[in-house]
Design a protein around this motif. Structure first.
Motif, short mmCIF file in Angstrom:
data_model
loop_
_atom_site.label_atom_id
_atom_site.label_comp_id
_atom_site.label_asym_id
_atom_site.label_seq_id
_atom_site.Cartn_x
_atom_site.Cartn_y
_atom_site.Cartn_z
N VAL A 284 -8.14 -0.52 -9.31
CA VAL A 284 -7.81 0.91 -9.56
C VAL A 284 -9.21 1.50 -8.72
O VAL A 284 -9.12 2.58 -8.12
CB VAL A 284 -7.54 1.24 -11.04
N ALA A 285 -10.33 1.00 -9.12
CA ALA A 285 -11.70 1.62 -8.72
C ALA A 285 -11.73 1.33 -7.29
O ALA A 285 -12.37 2.20 -6.62
CB ALA A 285 -12.61 1.00 -9.39
N GLY A 286 -11.20 0.56 -6.66
CA GLY A 286 -10.90 0.17 -5.21
C GLY A 286 -10.45 1.54 -4.33
O GLY A 286 -10.59 1.46 -3.04
N PHE A 287 -9.78 2.37 -4.96
CA PHE A 287 -9.14 3.48 -4.26
C PHE A 287 -10.11 4.47 -4.09
O PHE A 287 -10.01 5.44 -3.48
CB PHE A 287 -8.16 4.01 -5.21
N ILE A 288 -11.46 4.29 -4.96
CA ILE A 288 -12.52 5.46 -4.88
C ILE A 288 -12.98 5.39 -3.28
O ILE A 288 -13.81 4.25 -3.19
CB ILE A 288 -13.62 5.31 -6.06
N VAL B 218 -5.63 6.83 3.13
CA VAL B 218 -5.54 6.33 1.68
C VAL B 218 -4.93 4.93 1.69
O VAL B 218 -5.03 4.11 0.69
CB VAL B 218 -5.06 7.50 0.91
N ARG B 219 -4.04 4.87 2.74
CA ARG B 219 -3.32 3.37 2.54
C ARG B 219 -4.07 2.12 3.15
O ARG B 219 -3.85 1.12 2.68
CB ARG B 219 -1.99 3.34 3.29
N VAL B 220 -4.88 2.57 4.04
CA VAL B 220 -5.92 1.72 4.22
C VAL B 220 -6.73 1.15 2.94
O VAL B 220 -7.08 0.08 2.89
CB VAL B 220 -6.75 1.84 5.44
N ILE B 221 -7.31 2.25 2.34
CA ILE B 221 -7.88 1.75 1.11
C ILE B 221 -7.09 1.16 0.26
O ILE B 221 -7.61 0.19 -0.60
CB ILE B 221 -8.49 3.09 0.37
N ALA B 222 -5.85 1.54 -0.19
CA ALA B 222 -5.07 0.58 -1.02
C ALA B 222 -4.82 -0.51 -0.58
O ALA B 222 -4.81 -1.72 -1.47
CB ALA B 222 -3.59 1.52 -1.07
N ALA C 235 0.72 -1.14 0.01
CA ALA C 235 0.02 -0.07 -0.01
C ALA C 235 0.88 1.32 0.01
O ALA C 235 0.66 2.29 -0.85
CB ALA C 235 -0.69 -0.02 1.39
N ALA C 236 1.83 1.29 0.81
CA ALA C 236 2.93 2.37 0.90
C ALA C 236 3.51 2.51 -0.53
O ALA C 236 4.03 3.72 -0.84
CB ALA C 236 3.88 2.14 1.93
N LEU C 237 3.91 1.42 -1.12
CA LEU C 237 4.63 1.23 -2.42
C LEU C 237 3.72 2.19 -3.57
O LEU C 237 4.45 2.76 -4.44
CB LEU C 237 4.86 0.09 -2.76
N VAL C 238 2.54 1.78 -3.62
CA VAL C 238 1.49 2.52 -4.65
C VAL C 238 1.07 3.65 -4.32
O VAL C 238 0.23 4.35 -5.22
CB VAL C 238 0.52 1.42 -5.10
N THR C 239 1.28 4.35 -2.99
CA THR C 239 0.76 5.73 -2.73
C THR C 239 2.05 6.63 -2.30
O THR C 239 1.83 7.30 -1.15
CB THR C 239 -0.14 5.57 -1.50
N ASP D 109 3.14 10.51 1.24
CA ASP D 109 4.03 10.52 2.17
C ASP D 109 4.12 11.79 2.94
O ASP D 109 4.49 11.75 4.17
CB ASP D 109 5.42 10.52 1.23
N ASP D 110 3.82 12.95 2.39
CA ASP D 110 3.73 14.27 3.20
C ASP D 110 2.58 14.57 3.41
O ASP D 110 2.17 15.88 4.05
CB ASP D 110 4.42 15.36 2.07
N TRP D 111 1.48 13.75 3.47
CA TRP D 111 0.15 14.11 4.03
C TRP D 111 0.19 14.03 5.27
O TRP D 111 0.93 13.45 6.01
CB TRP D 111 -0.82 13.21 3.33
N SER D 112 -0.89 14.67 6.06
CA SER D 112 -1.02 14.47 7.50
C SER D 112 -1.22 12.94 7.69
O SER D 112 -1.40 11.99 6.96
CB SER D 112 -2.42 15.07 8.02
N SER D 113 -1.01 12.46 9.19
CA SER D 113 -0.92 11.23 9.65
C SER D 113 -2.33 10.46 9.22
O SER D 113 -2.54 9.40 8.75
CB SER D 113 -0.68 11.09 11.04
N THR D 114 -3.52 11.10 9.48
CA THR D 114 -4.91 10.79 9.37
C THR D 114 -4.88 10.48 7.63
O THR D 114 -5.52 9.34 7.34
CB THR D 114 -5.78 11.75 9.77
N GLY D 115 -4.74 11.27 6.87
CA GLY D 115 -4.95 11.20 5.61
C GLY D 115 -4.10 10.18 4.97
O GLY D 115 -4.51 9.38 4.16
N ARG D 116 -2.88 10.10 5.38
CA ARG D 116 -1.97 9.17 4.74
C ARG D 116 -2.45 7.73 5.11
O ARG D 116 -2.48 6.74 4.37
CB ARG D 116 -0.67 9.34 5.26
#
Length: 263
Positions: free
Chosen positions: A166-170, A85-89, A67-71, A75-82
């Protein structure tokens, strides 16, 4: 053979979908009535199950890194936002892995257990009147064809699975609508894969069985989705596989307008 006339609809779409799911239940009934033969079918599924559980455990272990590799953009987002998005990934990776895992599990298990599942399918056919138009296909020739068709189906599933990944990121849609579409896609490919034995027995290859199943797609989807959901349950794929082969034989016979009721 005119595929459009093989299985003319006699009920609504929902009724045909439920009838397809019911074929899996009938396969389970045959399982109960022939436990000796059906238990033989569990052996190749058990072998595949061990391999695929190990693969799934590996995916779960590395899913955070993937998840970190594809997002990297997060990296520079807030802890919550990061984290969000990585849980979704991560969920998208698990969804794609599940879809491909179910299909490849089925393909590998059918190859490993070809003699067992061929015997199960033959017994189901004999129970309901035999195999009209049966052809004698040598074992190695049948195995090569089955393997080639399985590779084609898995490759096609991967091509379809990438857009779903890819749609899973929505947000929201990726966690609600996409899994439903994934189950439908996986169910369709499972149905096409599992009916291979009865179609090979009649000298028909992958393009023909796809065309014939499309003539009554709701029934094929009902059966395939029911199998797909059972395969997602821990050990479900191992225990259900022989019944799925029996139910798929009934689906093939129904799709070709042949009896699936005992005289």
């Amino acid at each position: 053979m005119d595929a459009s006339r093989i299985a003319s609809p006699v009920t609504g779409v929902v009724g045909r979908f439920l009838a397809g799911a019911g074929l899996l239940l009938r396969g389970l009934g045959l399982y109960v009535r022939s436990p000796g033969l059906m238990l033989l079918g569990v052996v190749p599924a058990l072998i595949s199950g061990v391999l695929f559980l190990a693969a799934l455990a590996t995916l779960v272990y590395f899913v955070d890194d993937l998840a970190a590799l594809v997002t990297p953009f997060a990296d520079d987002w807030s802890s919550t936002g990061r984290s969000l998005v990585r849980v979704i990934a991560g969920l998208a990776f698990l969804g794609l892995g599940g879809l491909l895992g179910v299909l490849t599990f089925t393909a590998v298990t059918l190859v490993i257990g070809d003699p067992f599942y061929e015997k199960i399918s033959e017994q189901v056919e004999q129970r309901y009147g035999g195999t009209p138009g049966a052809v004698d296909v040598p074992f190695w020739s049948s195995l090569r064809r089955s393997l080639a068709d399985s590779v084609r189906l898995v490759a096609l599933t991967a091509l379809v699975g990438i857009p779903l990944f890819v749609a899973g990121f929505i947000p929201v849609v990726g966690q609600t609508v996409v899994p439903v579409i994934g189950a439908a896609v996986g169910g369709w490919f499972l149905a096409v894969e599992l009916v291979g034995a009865p179609f090979y027995r009649r000298g028909m290859r992958l393009p023909q069985r796809r065309t014939i199943l499309k003539a009554d797609r709701p029934t094929a989807l009902g059966f395939g989705v029911a199998v797909f959901l059972c395969f997602l349950i821990p050990l479900g794929a191992v225990l259900i596989m022989p019944a799925a082969v029996a139910g798929a034989t009934l689906l093939a016979r129904r799709s070709m307008g042949q009896p699936i009721e005992e005289s």
